[in-house]
Design a protein around this motif. Structure first.
Motif, PDB file in Angstrom:
ATOM      1  N   ARG A 135       0.809  -1.215   0.000  1.00 27.55           N
ATOM      2  CA  ARG A 135       0.000   0.000   0.000  1.00 27.55           C
ATOM      3  C   ARG A 135       0.848   1.273   0.000  1.00 27.55           C
ATOM      4  O   ARG A 135       0.384   2.327  -0.441  1.00 27.55           O
ATOM      5  CB  ARG A 135      -0.927   0.018   1.222  1.00 27.55           C
ATOM      6  N   THR A 137       3.263   1.834  -1.845  1.00 27.84           N
ATOM      7  CA  THR A 137       3.726   2.091  -3.219  1.00 27.84           C
ATOM      8  C   THR A 137       2.587   2.575  -4.114  1.00 27.84           C
ATOM      9  O   THR A 137       2.778   2.744  -5.311  1.00 27.84           O
ATOM     10  CB  THR A 137       4.340   0.811  -3.823  1.00 27.84           C
ATOM     11  N   TRP A 138       1.391   2.771  -3.535  1.00 30.52           N
ATOM     12  CA  TRP A 138       0.234   3.218  -4.310  1.00 30.52           C
ATOM     13  C   TRP A 138      -0.079   4.685  -4.024  1.00 30.52           C
ATOM     14  O   TRP A 138       0.499   5.306  -3.144  1.00 30.52           O
ATOM     15  CB  TRP A 138      -1.022   2.418  -3.925  1.00 30.52           C
ATOM     16  N   GLY A 139      -1.036   5.205  -4.793  1.00 30.59           N
ATOM     17  CA  GLY A 139      -1.633   6.509  -4.509  1.00 30.59           C
ATOM     18  C   GLY A 139      -0.673   7.676  -4.651  1.00 30.59           C
ATOM     19  O   GLY A 139       0.325   7.611  -5.375  1.00 30.59           O
ATOM     20  N   PRO A 142       3.852   7.888  -3.801  1.00 28.21           N
ATOM     21  CA  PRO A 142       4.205   6.486  -3.543  1.00 28.21           C
ATOM     22  C   PRO A 142       5.699   6.334  -3.262  1.00 28.21           C
ATOM     23  O   PRO A 142       6.525   7.104  -3.762  1.00 28.21           O
ATOM     24  CB  PRO A 142       3.818   5.790  -4.855  1.00 28.21           C
ATOM     25  N   GLN A 162      -6.204   5.235   4.219  1.00 31.18           N
ATOM     26  CA  GLN A 162      -7.009   5.323   3.006  1.00 31.18           C
ATOM     27  C   GLN A 162      -7.976   6.483   3.118  1.00 31.18           C
ATOM     28  O   GLN A 162      -8.527   6.747   4.193  1.00 31.18           O
ATOM     29  CB  GLN A 162      -7.779   4.017   2.772  1.00 31.18           C
TER      30      GLN A 162
END
Length: 379
Positions: A135, A137-139, A142, A162
């Motif tokens: 997670r 590495t997302w959004g 990252p 989140q």
């Protein structure tokens, strides 16, 4: 945007009295706030929105208009401070701080849905630890997966938060998200738009709709057993620690690298016992497990003077340096403490030991900052 959102705009004493009578009979309240950079150094509260359970009735309190009557809002404050009334929120930190700052009222019995989502990742969705790491590495902003893997001890037990819109999309709920026009307005002119008076109906509807969104998520979380009578007490305890995390840190500039971000503070999901030391990044008192320790072989050499969450925030802003604390005598003598033993870890609050964990010579005021490169950023 759901333009049918119904709400009562409370900007005078008669509307406040009406709202208070309705809210007093609701065992559950949904709370969300709007304002300029709320929680930040220049933060200012503009609207305090409160809904009944399931958001059947929504009240938008105009904080600026009601300031001359602040001391006549006591019945409403009693409801907010009542521990028998649950307060449903999404990321309660900034709102908790602003309500406390504006009204000197501490919210109690908070159920933060952002934490409920994190709890459900492992308890219900059975996510593995690799998925927790992934997670990061997302959004937005990252982190490189290679860097995260190379510093697995740094990320141990750390969770990425989140956003509410993302959670609604993931749950595929039959509701609209945040108004894209207002979101675009935020990006274009900043959050100071909330201090304008009179407020455009679009902004008031946006604020009221957030209560509907939180209410929809709350009902959904109960339906899919993310919130149950069995875990709600734990969730309330976690949510209160989450609320106080920013309170203890205090207001910081919006661009402060150690300010609130999409990383959950440590010592929130579980209560910490034993000795606590201050983080020089977020200024919170945290347990020793919240700090990384540099070792030579199996022997600890030095403890970071910022918690692991703050260490993660720093490289997120391009800062590759991790900070360590050591007294001048130790730095002059060597890079290890010859007097270190396991007993040195058992220390009392009035004894501040240096980063080398064994030295009792230094006082906190004598500690210089000692920087060392802990890891390299991945590409």
């Amino acid at each position: 945007m759901d333009t049918t959102t119904k709400y009562v705009y409370c900007n005078d004493l008669p509307t406040v009295a009406y709202a208070t009578r309705i809210l007093a009979h609701s065992p559950v309240l949904i709370i969300d706030c709007e304002g300029r950079n709320i929680g930040a150094l220049d933060g200012e509260l503009s609207l305090m929105c409160i809904g009944t359970e399931r958001a059947e009735q929504i009240f938008v309190f105009d904080v600026l208009a009601l300031r001359p009557f602040k001391y006549r809002l006591f019945p409403l404050f009693c409801i907010l401070a009542n521990s028998a009334v649950k307060k449903i929120m999404w990321d309660c930190r900034n709102d908790f701080l602003e309500i406390l700052s504006e009204y000197d009222v501490m919210l109690t019995s908070i159920v933060d849905l952002q934490l409920a989502e994190i709890q459900a990742r492992t308890a219900v969705k059975k996510e593995r630890d690799f998925q927790r790491i992934l997670r990061f590495t997302w959004g937005s902003r990252p982190l490189p997966l290679r860097m995260v893997k190379q510093n697995s001890e740094l990320f141990l037990g750390v969770h990425r938060l989140q956003g509410m819109d993302s959670c609604i999309r993931e749950a595929k709920l039959p509701t609209t998200g945040k108004d894209p026009d207002v979101v675009a307005m935020h990006k274009a002119v900043g959050s100071s738009i909330w201090l304008d008076r009179p407020l455009p109906p679009k902004l008031l509807a946006y604020a009221a709709h957030d209560i509907e969104l939180i209410g929809t998520l709350y009902e959904h979380f109960k339906e899919i057993s993310w919130i149950t009578p069995a875990n709600e007490l734990l969730l309330v305890a976690q949510s209160m620690r989450y609320a106080y995390s920013l309170f203890h840190q205090g207001r910081v500039a919006s661009d402060d690298v150690f300010g609130p971000c999409a990383v959950l503070p440590l010592d929130v999901l579980s209560d910490s016992f034993g000795h606590k030391v201050p983080c020089y990044g977020c200024h919170r008192m945290q347990s020793l497990s919240c700090y990384s320790v540099r070792k030579q072989g199996k022997k600890p050499q030095m403890r970071s003077n910022i918690c692991r969450t703050c260490q993660i925030k720093a490289p997120d802003e391009g800062n590759e340096i991790s900070y360590y604390l050591g007294c001048r005598q130790c730095l002059r003598d060597s890079l290890s403490c010859p007097s270190f033993t396991d007993a040195c870890l058992d220390r009392t609050p009035d004894v501040i030991v240096c980063a080398f964990l064994g030295c009792r010579r230094g006082e906190l005021s004598e500690f210089p900052l000692f920087s060392t490169s802990l890891f390299r950023m991945g590409s």
